[in-house]
Design a protein around this motif. Sequence first.
Motif, PDB file in Angstrom:
ATOM      1  N   ALA A 174       0.730  -1.183   0.109  1.00 30.62           N
ATOM      2  CA  ALA A 174       0.044  -0.113  -0.246  1.00 30.62           C
ATOM      3  C   ALA A 174       0.962   1.321   0.006  1.00 30.62           C
ATOM      4  O   ALA A 174       0.757   2.207  -0.883  1.00 30.62           O
ATOM      5  N   TRP A 175       1.685   1.259   0.926  1.00 31.05           N
ATOM      6  CA  TRP A 175       2.984   2.457   0.987  1.00 31.05           C
ATOM      7  C   TRP A 175       3.634   2.583  -0.406  1.00 31.05           C
ATOM      8  O   TRP A 175       3.579   3.601  -0.831  1.00 31.05           O
ATOM      9  N   LEU A 176       4.163   1.579  -1.105  1.00 27.88           N
ATOM     10  CA  LEU A 176       4.802   1.387  -2.350  1.00 27.88           C
ATOM     11  C   LEU A 176       3.709   1.949  -3.272  1.00 27.88           C
ATOM     12  O   LEU A 176       4.463   2.793  -4.324  1.00 27.88           O
ATOM     13  N   ARG A 177       2.640   1.575  -3.373  1.00 28.55           N
ATOM     14  CA  ARG A 177       1.644   2.236  -4.383  1.00 28.55           C
ATOM     15  C   ARG A 177       1.346   3.636  -4.425  1.00 28.55           C
ATOM     16  O   ARG A 177       1.332   4.310  -5.392  1.00 28.55           O
ATOM     17  N   ARG A 178       1.512   3.949  -3.017  1.00 27.53           N
ATOM     18  CA  ARG A 178       1.470   5.427  -2.995  1.00 27.53           C
ATOM     19  C   ARG A 178       2.513   6.255  -3.724  1.00 27.53           C
ATOM     20  O   ARG A 178       2.460   7.355  -4.121  1.00 27.53           O
ATOM     21  N   LEU A 179       3.736   5.599  -3.230  1.00 30.54           N
ATOM     22  CA  LEU A 179       5.101   6.215  -3.990  1.00 30.54           C
ATOM     23  C   LEU A 179       5.071   6.137  -5.438  1.00 30.54           C
ATOM     24  O   LEU A 179       5.763   6.879  -6.209  1.00 30.54           O
ATOM     25  N   ASP A 180       4.401   5.110  -6.037  1.00 31.39           N
ATOM     26  CA  ASP A 180       4.671   4.755  -7.258  1.00 31.39           C
ATOM     27  C   ASP A 180       3.586   5.721  -8.361  1.00 31.39           C
ATOM     28  O   ASP A 180       2.422   4.787  -8.774  1.00 31.39           O
ATOM     29  N   ARG A 181       3.818   6.942  -8.293  1.00 34.35           N
ATOM     30  CA  ARG A 181       2.783   7.748  -8.988  1.00 34.35           C
ATOM     31  C   ARG A 181       2.867   7.515 -10.572  1.00 34.35           C
ATOM     32  O   ARG A 181       1.820   7.955 -11.253  1.00 34.35           O
ATOM     33  N   ARG A 182       3.723   7.181 -11.057  1.00 32.51           N
ATOM     34  CA  ARG A 182       3.903   6.665 -12.381  1.00 32.51           C
ATOM     35  C   ARG A 182       3.344   5.172 -12.874  1.00 32.51           C
ATOM     36  O   ARG A 182       3.176   4.952 -14.002  1.00 32.51           O
ATOM     37  N   GLU A 183       2.907   4.685 -11.709  1.00 34.89           N
ATOM     38  CA  GLU A 183       2.478   3.199 -12.001  1.00 34.89           C
ATOM     39  C   GLU A 183       3.383   2.418 -12.869  1.00 34.89           C
ATOM     40  O   GLU A 183       2.946   1.857 -13.845  1.00 34.89           O
ATOM     41  N   ALA A 184       4.651   2.526 -12.403  1.00 40.01           N
ATOM     42  CA  ALA A 184       5.755   1.633 -13.198  1.00 40.01           C
ATOM     43  C   ALA A 184       5.708   0.434 -12.577  1.00 40.01           C
ATOM     44  O   ALA A 184       6.393  -0.630 -13.218  1.00 40.01           O
ATOM     45  N   ILE A 185       4.952  -0.048 -11.606  1.00 44.32           N
ATOM     46  CA  ILE A 185       4.998  -1.511 -10.975  1.00 44.32           C
ATOM     47  C   ILE A 185       3.637  -1.957 -11.247  1.00 44.32           C
ATOM     48  O   ILE A 185       2.672  -1.493 -10.752  1.00 44.32           O
ATOM     49  N   ALA A 186       3.756  -3.197 -11.576  1.00 40.07           N
ATOM     50  CA  ALA A 186       2.511  -4.099 -11.454  1.00 40.07           C
ATOM     51  C   ALA A 186       2.661  -5.008 -10.287  1.00 40.07           C
ATOM     52  O   ALA A 186       3.385  -5.722 -10.237  1.00 40.07           O
ATOM     53  N   PHE A 187       1.565  -4.730  -9.224  1.00 38.26           N
ATOM     54  CA  PHE A 187       1.582  -5.688  -8.100  1.00 38.26           C
ATOM     55  C   PHE A 187       0.767  -6.613  -8.374  1.00 38.26           C
ATOM     56  O   PHE A 187      -0.584  -6.473  -8.580  1.00 38.26           O
ATOM     57  N   VAL A 188       1.044  -7.891  -8.116  1.00 38.15           N
ATOM     58  CA  VAL A 188       0.385  -9.197  -8.291  1.00 38.15           C
ATOM     59  C   VAL A 188       0.096  -9.791  -6.859  1.00 38.15           C
ATOM     60  O   VAL A 188       0.981 -10.298  -6.280  1.00 38.15           O
ATOM     61  N   ASN A 189      -1.096  -9.876  -6.492  1.00 41.20           N
ATOM     62  CA  ASN A 189      -1.506 -10.402  -5.220  1.00 41.20           C
ATOM     63  C   ASN A 189      -1.387 -11.789  -5.361  1.00 41.20           C
ATOM     64  O   ASN A 189      -2.952 -12.453  -6.039  1.00 41.20           O
ATOM     65  N   VAL A 190      -0.763 -12.827  -5.075  1.00 44.55           N
ATOM     66  CA  VAL A 190      -0.688 -14.314  -5.242  1.00 44.55           C
ATOM     67  C   VAL A 190      -1.979 -14.788  -4.480  1.00 44.55           C
ATOM     68  O   VAL A 190      -2.270 -15.873  -4.891  1.00 44.55           O
ATOM     69  N   ALA A 191      -2.225 -14.174  -3.227  1.00 45.03           N
ATOM     70  CA  ALA A 191      -3.424 -14.840  -2.403  1.00 45.03           C
ATOM     71  C   ALA A 191      -4.741 -14.582  -3.045  1.00 45.03           C
ATOM     72  O   ALA A 191      -5.298 -15.518  -2.568  1.00 45.03           O
ATOM     73  N   GLU A 192      -4.967 -13.906  -4.067  1.00 44.44           N
ATOM     74  CA  GLU A 192      -5.909 -13.823  -4.905  1.00 44.44           C
ATOM     75  C   GLU A 192      -6.303 -14.710  -5.992  1.00 44.44           C
ATOM     76  O   GLU A 192      -7.106 -14.800  -6.744  1.00 44.44           O
ATOM     77  N   GLY A 193      -5.215 -15.656  -6.036  1.00 42.53           N
ATOM     78  CA  GLY A 193      -5.431 -16.614  -7.074  1.00 42.53           C
ATOM     79  C   GLY A 193      -4.617 -16.349  -8.328  1.00 42.53           C
ATOM     80  O   GLY A 193      -4.887 -16.836  -9.237  1.00 42.53           O
ATOM     81  N   ALA A 194      -3.944 -15.238  -8.451  1.00 37.98           N
ATOM     82  CA  ALA A 194      -3.351 -14.933  -9.447  1.00 37.98           C
ATOM     83  C   ALA A 194      -2.157 -16.052 -10.071  1.00 37.98           C
ATOM     84  O   ALA A 194      -1.766 -16.732  -9.138  1.00 37.98           O
ATOM     85  N   ALA A 195      -2.150 -15.918 -11.244  1.00 33.14           N
ATOM     86  CA  ALA A 195      -1.254 -17.188 -11.986  1.00 33.14           C
ATOM     87  C   ALA A 195       0.357 -16.926 -11.356  1.00 33.14           C
ATOM     88  O   ALA A 195       0.586 -15.815 -11.244  1.00 33.14           O
ATOM     89  N   CYS A 196       0.921 -18.077 -10.839  1.00 28.13           N
ATOM     90  CA  CYS A 196       2.113 -17.980 -10.350  1.00 28.13           C
ATOM     91  C   CYS A 196       2.926 -18.347 -11.364  1.00 28.13           C
ATOM     92  O   CYS A 196       3.102 -19.609 -12.016  1.00 28.13           O
ATOM     93  N   PRO A 197       4.187 -17.516 -11.713  1.00 28.55           N
ATOM     94  CA  PRO A 197       4.929 -17.916 -12.727  1.00 28.55           C
ATOM     95  C   PRO A 197       6.054 -19.227 -12.233  1.00 28.55           C
ATOM     96  O   PRO A 197       6.673 -19.687 -13.274  1.00 28.55           O
ATOM     97  N   ILE A 198       6.056 -19.213 -11.143  1.00 33.96           N
ATOM     98  CA  ILE A 198       6.906 -20.190 -10.434  1.00 33.96           C
ATOM     99  C   ILE A 198       6.226 -21.184  -9.540  1.00 33.96           C
ATOM    100  O   ILE A 198       5.181 -20.553  -9.156  1.00 33.96           O
ATOM    101  N   ASP A 199       6.693 -22.141  -8.950  1.00 36.33           N
ATOM    102  CA  ASP A 199       5.797 -22.705  -7.700  1.00 36.33           C
ATOM    103  C   ASP A 199       5.392 -21.637  -6.731  1.00 36.33           C
ATOM    104  O   ASP A 199       6.062 -20.796  -6.274  1.00 36.33           O
ATOM    105  N   ARG A 200       4.065 -21.946  -6.554  1.00 37.93           N
ATOM    106  CA  ARG A 200       3.236 -20.868  -5.431  1.00 37.93           C
ATOM    107  C   ARG A 200       4.092 -20.807  -4.041  1.00 37.93           C
ATOM    108  O   ARG A 200       4.486 -19.957  -3.632  1.00 37.93           O
TER     109      ARG A 200
END
Length: 130
Positions: A26-52
């Motif tokens: 949440a803190w980093l999202r506030r700092l990321d004003r350019r939206e340069a980071i895609a935050f992926v919440n693995v707990a929400e069932g997002a696809a895992c590119p490696i072993d969960r």
Amino acid sequence: MIGPVSASQVTVWYDGDCPLCRREIAWLRRLDRREAIAFVNVAEGAACPIDRSTLLARFHAQEAGGPMVSGAAAFAAMWRAIPVLRPVGLMARSPPVLWVLERAYRAFLLIRPRLQALARRLTGPVAEVP
């Protein structure tokens, strides 16, 4: 090579069930004003590119076109995408600096479960910043 999940400069995978992680993201999202980071919440069932379980055990990130990294290297990749934190991320490209940061991260991992439990007791659920 595993590609980023968006056109963002950096993709970060995190444990959305972890109260410490939710607060930090949440803190980093506030700092990321350019939206340069895609935050992926693995707990929400997002696809895992490696072993969960591997993904949840350590912090992982991937700069666009680069390899997936974990631990201190992942934090440094994320920091480089946020202007105010970029100098720290650039310093972490130095092997001695990264070595120190990685040792600190490993020490944190040892106490993380206790800190998570304490955070859950003290604050309860923490809402994410959209």
